[in-house]
Design an enzyme around this catalytic site. Structure first.
Site, mmCIF file in Angstrom:
data_model
loop_
_atom_site.group_PDB
_atom_site.id
_atom_site.type_symbol
_atom_site.label_atom_id
_atom_site.label_comp_id
_atom_site.label_asym_id
_atom_site.label_seq_id
_atom_site.Cartn_x
_atom_site.Cartn_y
_atom_site.Cartn_z
ATOM 1 N N ASP A 179 0.657 -1.260 0.080
ATOM 2 C CA ASP A 179 0.149 0.054 0.093
ATOM 3 C C ASP A 179 0.798 1.441 -0.076
ATOM 4 O O ASP A 179 2.050 1.123 0.088
ATOM 5 C CB ASP A 179 -1.089 0.023 1.084
ATOM 6 C CG ASP A 179 -1.789 1.363 1.432
ATOM 7 O OD1 ASP A 179 -2.419 1.704 0.301
ATOM 8 O OD2 ASP A 179 -1.755 2.080 2.293
ATOM 9 N N ASP A 218 -1.635 -0.966 5.966
ATOM 10 C CA ASP A 218 -1.809 -0.245 7.317
ATOM 11 C C ASP A 218 -3.085 -0.057 7.448
ATOM 12 O O ASP A 218 -3.475 0.389 8.666
ATOM 13 C CB ASP A 218 -1.021 0.951 7.595
ATOM 14 C CG ASP A 218 -1.320 2.197 6.774
ATOM 15 O OD1 ASP A 218 -1.729 1.800 5.707
ATOM 16 O OD2 ASP A 218 -1.663 3.014 7.312
ATOM 17 N N ASP A 260 -6.777 -2.524 3.628
ATOM 18 C CA ASP A 260 -5.919 -3.251 3.445
ATOM 19 C C ASP A 260 -5.879 -4.860 3.957
ATOM 20 O O ASP A 260 -5.499 -5.925 3.565
ATOM 21 C CB ASP A 260 -4.498 -2.853 3.842
ATOM 22 C CG ASP A 260 -4.088 -1.606 3.351
ATOM 23 O OD1 ASP A 260 -4.539 -1.408 2.135
ATOM 24 O OD2 ASP A 260 -3.671 -0.698 3.825
#
Length: 669
Positions: free
Chosen positions: A372, A563, A567
């Site tokens: 990410d 995080d 996700d």
């Protein structure tokens, strides 16, 4: 349930059916399965029946060891021979103190039809030693075996300490407005069209439509979008967003169970059900190995009756007992978990939390790292990136903007104020007006100052250089006395170690991919700066799942690093899910298999290296244990080795393996 040998791999399964399930589990089924698990907790965790330390068992083991030591010192040190009945009594006490837990567990497993396991095998071997009068040898075998179990329990406890249940981060309670009054009720009780109140800093409990004139929300945990999202009356607000500055009123448009956040959490469970369990080699090997050696020992005790002229049952039974002791997989099932325990310990000291030894193995197979952007490769904190003045100095431009922004609680304005330092207090703004969706106007030092987006300058027909429309980062344009004065860019800062981390991944021949909910232009910019192989932006949580599934179809072994709540489904789906523990959401951290506690990208490379190092150590232990066992098994079958030599060889192998595992702890990664 698995064979006990299979559970020595320090493997811990999250209670969300994360590993090894074939379909999402309904609540009733989950409770039923959990009840069954609770009833067999002793089966899954060695000789203990509780997750808490059983100090009575440990004290019993120490007492048994002390009694055995006294008997041996009297016998071999001082030549004091105890009578048969006294020796039997004393050794029986030591035996029961040290091995009661093993005997009980062996009995429970045997009555369930599970007789080919190490507990039954050790019980048969030691009780057989008592039958033929080798009391001290029987006690020694049980004592040293139980010591090995003690070490194993410590390893399992350490791994389990890091595991918690997946948290449902939806607020259980929300504040609802009824007849002009606020009432706190359960989120599930709220109906469509009810109006809820969300204070500054609170999470939105349900999806809805903003009723207040304006509010700013942190959406990073839900969408992955890096910049705060300003919402205006009538705009959609989703559960999981965090209200940043003002008390807001939201009209509910979706029930609790149908919110966007609820669907994300359901995706976590569905993705978990598609994730296969990684099993260690020894777990499969023990299923075949243990019954084979059991029947070989039985044959060694009985078969010679038909071939040996002077057959003595006790003599051949003794050989069979030696065979059983040395063939017991306890050296393997102690040394292997300790190898993984060493890897987990090394990782912990380096700020990396593995939620089970099996994930160390998974990391050795990873060939693709998917990441990410916000909070993973970037800090998740807005900072002034660049000041481009026109007709003013940088200091004066940022000062004017900061003085005007003092009247705003928007995170972008706060970034400007923070950057300006004391300059923000060098003057005051008057006649400040907020133009909805555009920015601020006001008077500073007698000058009319405008600060906002390009729409603000267009509204007041102020000319500006056309090229600034191509600026990728969030931009605050400043005008002074109706003239363009420059602009300030605000962006989420890239982590200092991100570029180095990506370079090290490439050195290990790891493919790097970035997935983000942020706009593609921002994603491309970050990707170019860091040298990432592939980058995809404008992705919702479903889009991230699709991208990872495409990589899986290509045969890639994936570790996903993230995080945010968005996700969590991808973390659960990947071969190894890695969460950033410093800034990460609860859902991402709890779903992950590995947590980077200090948010450093280079720690991902450390996790890869620790996995490979641990694998090498573990296979060294396997080869050592099997080599010694085969040698002593052969000697025992021919009557050359006795029970003492068997247990010393077994414990000696375990000791060497422990020393080898401890070697991991000294490594620097």
């Amino acid at each position: 349930m698995k064979d006990c040998c299979e559970n020595k791999d320090i493997m811990v399964v999250a209670p969300t059916n994360k590993i090894g399930a074939t379909a999402p589990v309904k609540k009733a089924e989950t409770e039923e399965l959990q009840s069954e698990e609770d009833s067999h907790t002793d089966h899954d965790h060695g000789t203990r029946s509780s997750d808490k330390p059983q100090w009575s068992q440990h004290l019993g083991l120490l007492a048994g060891l002390a009694i055995l030591s006294c008997v041996l010192v009297m016998d071999y040190g001082f030549g004091i021979k105890l009578s048969k009945w006294i020796s039997l009594t004393v050794n029986s006490i030591a035996y029961l103190l040290a091995g009661w837990g093993v005997l009980v567990l062996a009995f429970r497993k045997a009555i369930r039809g599970d007789i080919f396991n190490e507990f039954v095998l050790m019980s048969v071997a030691t009780l057989g030693a008592f039958y033929i009068g080798e009391y001290s040898e029987g006690v020694a075998v049980m004592v040293f075996y139980s010591i090995g179990e003690w070490f194993q329990d410590a390893a399992v406890d350490r791994a389990k300490a890091s595991i918690k249940a997946l948290l449902d981060i939806r607020p259980d309670k929300v504040t609802i407005i009824q007849d002009g009054k606020t009432v706190l009720i359960g989120s599930a009780e709220v109906k469509i069209n009810d109006v809820i109140q969300v204070k500054a800093g609170e999470k939105v409990g349900l999806d809805g439509e903003l009723q207040s004139e304006k509010a700013s929300f942190n959406t990073a945990a839900l969408t992955g979008e890096s910049r705060p999202d300003s919402k205006y009356k009538g705009d959609a607000v989703l559960a999981g967003m965090i209200n940043l500055n003002t008390v807001s009123e939201i009209k509910v448009t979706s029930l609790f169970k149908n919110s966007k956040l609820s669907r994300i959490l359901e995706m976590v469970q569905e993705a978990s059900s598609r994730k296969s369990q990684t099993q260690l080699f020894i777990s499969k090997f023990a299923k075949i190995y243990t019954p084979i050696v059991f029947f070989l020992a039985l044959a060694l005790a009985l078969a010679p009756y038909f071939f040996v002229e002077n057959y003595v049952f006790n003599e051949w039974l003794y050989r069979a007992l030696v065979f059983l002791v040395i063939s017991c997989p306890c050296a393997l099932v102690v040394s292997i978990p300790l190898g993984y325990f060493g890897g987990i310990g090394l990782a912990s000291r380096n700020g990396i939390l593995f939620k089970g030894g099996n994930f160390l193995d998974v990391m050795t197979k990873i060939d693709t790292i998917v990441m990410d952007k916000t909070g993973t490769l970037t800090k998740g904190v807005f900072k002034v990136q660049k000041i481009v003045p026109s007709g003013l100095s940088e200091k004066e431009l940022i000062r004017l903007a900061a003085i005007l922004e003092k009247n705003s609680t928007h995170p972008v304005g706060q970034a400007i104020i923070e950057y300006s330092g004391n300059d923000a207090n060098s003057g005051s703004a008057t006649a400040v007006e907020e133009i909805s969706g555009h920015g601020l106007t006001g008077s500073v030092d007698g000058k009319r100052v405008l600060a906002g987006n390009l729409k603000l300058l267009k509204k007041y027909k102020i000319d500006f250089p056309k090229e600034i429309a191509k600026v990728i980062d969030t931009i605050v344009v400043i005008a002074v006395d109706e003239k363009y004065a420059g602009y300030i860019t605000i962006a989420d800062e890239i982590k200092e170690d991100a570029a180095e981390g990506i370079r090290q991944m490439h050195d290990l021949n790891i493919k790097t991919v970035m997935l983000s909910g942020d706009k593609q232009s921002v994603v491309d910019q970050v990707s170019e700066k860091l040298g990432i192989d592939d980058a995809f932006g404008d992705l919702l949580p479903e889009g991230k799942v699709e991208q990872v599934e495409d990589l899986i179809k290509q045969g890639r072994h994936i570790a996903f690093v993230g995080d945010g709540v968005n996700d969590a489904p991808v973390i659960a789906l990947a071969d190894a899910g890695i969460a950033m523990g410093g800034l990460g959401s609860d859902a991402a951290i709890e779903t992950a298999d590995i947590v980077i506690q200090n948010d450093q990208i280079v720690k991902i490379v450390s996790a890869l290296k620790i996995g490979r190092l641990t694998r090498n150590i573990v296979w060294q232990n396997i080869i050592l244990a099997m080599t010694v066992k085969i040698a002593v098994l052969s000697l025992g079958a021919f009557g050359v080795a006795n029970l003492w030599e068997a247990v010393i060889a077994d414990v000696g192998v375990a000791f060497l393996a422990i020393l080898n595992a401890v070697r991991i702890q000294r490594k620097k990664i």
